[in-house]
Design an enzyme around this catalytic site. Structure first.
Site, mmCIF file in Angstrom:
data_model
loop_
_atom_site.group_PDB
_atom_site.id
_atom_site.type_symbol
_atom_site.label_atom_id
_atom_site.label_comp_id
_atom_site.label_asym_id
_atom_site.label_seq_id
_atom_site.Cartn_x
_atom_site.Cartn_y
_atom_site.Cartn_z
ATOM 1 N N THR A 247 70.518 76.205 146.217
ATOM 2 C CA THR A 247 69.221 76.511 145.634
ATOM 3 C C THR A 247 68.303 75.292 145.740
ATOM 4 O O THR A 247 68.651 74.289 146.365
ATOM 5 C CB THR A 247 69.376 77.044 144.178
ATOM 6 N N LYS B 85 67.478 74.260 150.118
ATOM 7 C CA LYS B 85 67.576 75.436 151.000
ATOM 8 C C LYS B 85 67.207 75.134 152.460
ATOM 9 O O LYS B 85 67.704 75.779 153.373
ATOM 10 C CB LYS B 85 66.707 76.582 150.464
ATOM 11 N N ASN C 235 70.719 80.084 151.681
ATOM 12 C CA ASN C 235 71.170 80.051 150.280
ATOM 13 C C ASN C 235 72.678 80.289 150.156
ATOM 14 O O ASN C 235 73.216 80.230 149.054
ATOM 15 C CB ASN C 235 70.398 81.066 149.417
ATOM 16 N N ASP D 87 69.298 86.049 149.894
ATOM 17 C CA ASP D 87 68.201 86.430 148.990
ATOM 18 C C ASP D 87 67.511 87.689 149.519
ATOM 19 O O ASP D 87 67.140 88.580 148.760
ATOM 20 C CB ASP D 87 67.151 85.307 148.902
ATOM 21 N N ARG E 71 46.883 80.934 145.088
ATOM 22 C CA ARG E 71 45.852 80.135 144.410
ATOM 23 C C ARG E 71 44.910 79.502 145.415
ATOM 24 O O ARG E 71 43.723 79.408 145.191
ATOM 25 C CB ARG E 71 46.515 78.997 143.607
ATOM 26 N N TYR F 48 63.308 86.875 136.141
ATOM 27 C CA TYR F 48 64.284 87.591 135.286
ATOM 28 C C TYR F 48 64.374 86.969 133.901
ATOM 29 O O TYR F 48 65.225 87.350 133.095
ATOM 30 C CB TYR F 48 65.670 87.672 135.959
ATOM 31 N N GLY G 227 63.712 90.650 138.534
ATOM 32 C CA GLY G 227 64.438 89.888 139.548
ATOM 33 C C GLY G 227 65.940 89.805 139.331
ATOM 34 O O GLY G 227 66.653 89.253 140.166
HETATM 35 P P1 NAP Z 1 57.972 78.136 144.585
HETATM 36 O O1 NAP Z 1 58.545 77.857 145.923
HETATM 37 O O2 NAP Z 1 57.628 76.999 143.695
HETATM 38 O O3 NAP Z 1 56.648 79.042 144.804
HETATM 39 C C1 NAP Z 1 55.842 79.450 143.744
HETATM 40 C C2 NAP Z 1 54.590 80.141 144.256
HETATM 41 O O4 NAP Z 1 53.823 80.534 143.108
HETATM 42 C C3 NAP Z 1 53.679 79.262 145.093
HETATM 43 O O5 NAP Z 1 52.940 80.081 145.983
HETATM 44 C C4 NAP Z 1 52.732 78.667 144.037
HETATM 45 O O6 NAP Z 1 51.452 78.330 144.540
HETATM 46 C C5 NAP Z 1 52.557 79.848 143.109
HETATM 47 N N1 NAP Z 1 52.234 79.438 141.744
HETATM 48 C C6 NAP Z 1 52.868 78.504 140.989
HETATM 49 N N2 NAP Z 1 52.313 78.443 139.763
HETATM 50 C C7 NAP Z 1 51.284 79.327 139.754
HETATM 51 C C8 NAP Z 1 50.317 79.699 138.810
HETATM 52 N N3 NAP Z 1 50.302 79.168 137.585
HETATM 53 N N4 NAP Z 1 49.409 80.634 139.143
HETATM 54 C C9 NAP Z 1 49.425 81.193 140.362
HETATM 55 N N5 NAP Z 1 50.323 80.892 141.330
HETATM 56 C C10 NAP Z 1 51.234 79.960 141.021
HETATM 57 O O7 NAP Z 1 58.948 79.052 143.736
HETATM 58 P P2 NAP Z 1 59.958 80.181 144.267
HETATM 59 O O8 NAP Z 1 61.279 79.602 144.506
HETATM 60 O O9 NAP Z 1 59.303 80.951 145.359
HETATM 61 O O10 NAP Z 1 60.111 81.079 142.947
HETATM 62 C C11 NAP Z 1 59.036 81.861 142.502
HETATM 63 C C12 NAP Z 1 59.493 82.801 141.394
HETATM 64 O O11 NAP Z 1 60.510 83.666 141.891
HETATM 65 C C13 NAP Z 1 60.090 82.088 140.187
HETATM 66 O O12 NAP Z 1 59.721 82.774 139.027
HETATM 67 C C14 NAP Z 1 61.580 82.216 140.395
HETATM 68 O O13 NAP Z 1 62.322 82.209 139.191
HETATM 69 C C15 NAP Z 1 61.666 83.576 141.070
HETATM 70 N N6 NAP Z 1 62.850 83.718 141.923
HETATM 71 C C16 NAP Z 1 63.717 84.718 141.630
HETATM 72 C C17 NAP Z 1 64.827 84.917 142.421
HETATM 73 C C18 NAP Z 1 65.777 86.046 142.089
HETATM 74 O O14 NAP Z 1 66.890 86.103 142.611
HETATM 75 N N7 NAP Z 1 65.381 86.968 141.258
HETATM 76 C C19 NAP Z 1 65.079 84.078 143.510
HETATM 77 C C20 NAP Z 1 64.163 83.066 143.804
HETATM 78 C C21 NAP Z 1 63.035 82.890 142.994
HETATM 79 P P3 NAP Z 1 51.052 76.846 145.013
HETATM 80 O O15 NAP Z 1 51.598 76.728 146.402
HETATM 81 O O16 NAP Z 1 49.583 76.878 144.932
HETATM 82 O O17 NAP Z 1 51.702 75.895 144.042
#
Ligand code: NAP
Length: 272
Positions: A59, A63, A84, A98, A145, A213, A234
């Site tokens: 994770t 990755k 992953n 994933d 954003r 989640y 999720g």
């Molecule tokens: P990440 O790589 O940090 O990406 C987050 C994305 O959200 C980026 O596009 C970021 O934009 C945007 N963002 C962050 N804060 C924001 C805000 N306040 N308002 C609007 N946009 C915002 O994270 P990730 O790994 O993709 O994870 C994203 C979400 O998916 C998390 O909640 C995580 O827990 C969930 N997730 C779930 C699983 C599952 O198995 N269910 C697996 C992976 C991730 P910028 O580029 O502008 O910062």
């Protein structure tokens, strides 16, 4: 006894040991699953010890960084540039489960990945949702954003998949999408009062998938519930990606109903 684990940094409270142990017992597999908190600067020196395991999950933030230590990449891992799941052995193989977790979670919620799909966020998870949606033949709009930051991704998708995606700002979201996918942390604990779409916008959409989640029901999902449309959080994706990792590690096979029971048990554990 087989040995597996999760590498990441920081790991915090991970549900992965709980989920994997429940899945091991479904197949009667004698295995243990441990957490290995490894910082990016320490990955290199830990690789040979990690390769002694039967396999491991990867994770944030490893990755992409793990790829240079692998001998083989699955087609999806190559496409996303993200791994992953690693299977150790004579050669070390990297996979991305994933995406399979996401597709099986949609299938369980009877949500179709087709038509006009809106993906909010374009980080690690968002990239995968966008690629899978394009591969499924959907017309994809990505809301972020800062749209300028997503131009590279738009070009990458055009080069790799020969299809265009539309990039908009989160403030420009219209309505009427067949499926909305949230891959931003908006709505995640402790900021549970926020949602990327309003109730009025959600009412005009066909289904919602929220990668979050914690909480299990985000504000966005509560809107979907109110609107009477299909939705999934999720957690199902999290459990299914682990099940697919075990299919890769030791040819495990799972009945949908058994995995659904583990999703329910994980939900109970998270609600404690
Ligand atoms: P990440 O790589 O940090 O990406 C987050 C994305 O959200 C980026 O596009 C970021 O934009 C945007 N963002 C962050 N804060 C924001 C805000 N306040 N308002 C609007 N946009 C915002 O994270 P990730 O790994 O993709 O994870 C994203 C979400 O998916 C998390 O909640 C995580 O827990 C969930 N997730 C779930 C699983 C599952 O198995 N269910 C697996 C992976 C991730 P910028 O580029 O502008 O910062």
């Amino acid at each position: 006894m087989k040995e597996f684990g999760l590498i990441g940094y920081p790991l915090g409270h991970s549900m992965s040991p709980f989920i994997h142990e429940k899945l091991f017992s479904l197949n009667g597999v004698d295995a243990k699953y441990s957490l290995f908190e490894i910082s990016p600067t320490e990955l290199e020196k830990n690789i040979s010890a990690l390769k002694e395991l039967d396999g491991f999950n990867v994770t944030i933030p490893h990755k992409t960084g793990i790829i240079r230590s692998l001998d083989y990449l699955s087609e999806r891992a190559k496409l996303f540039g993200a791994v992953n799941t690693v299977k150790c052995g004579e050669i070390t193989k990297g996979y991305n489960t994933d995406c399979h977790g996401f597709l099986r979670a949609l299938d369980c919620a009877q949500i179709s990945l087709s038509g006009d799909v809106l993906v909010c966020g374009a980080g690690g998870a968002g990239r995968m949702f966008i690629f899978e949606s394009v591969l499924a033949g959907a017309d994809v709009t990505v809301a972020v954003r800062n749209p300028d930051k997503a131009i590279e991704l738009k070009n990458e998708i055009r080069n790799k998949l020969g299809k265009d995606i539309k990039i908009i700002s989160l403030s420009e979201i219209a309505e009427g999408y067949d499926l909305v996918i949230n891959s931003t942390p908006v709505g995640m604990s402790p900021d549970t009062g926020n949602s990327v779409l309003s109730l009025e916008q959600v009412k005009k959409c066909g289904a919602v998938f929220d990668a979050i989640y914690n909480p299990l029901e985000t504000k966005l999902l509560s809107f979907a519930k109110k609107a009477g449309i299909k939705y999934s959080n999720g957690l199902s994706m999290l459990v299914w990606q682990a099940a697919v990792a075990q299919e890769i590690w030791f040819d495990a096979s799972f009945e949908k109903s058994d995995v659904e029971r583990i999703i329910a048990k994980t939900q109970e554990e998270l609600s404690k």
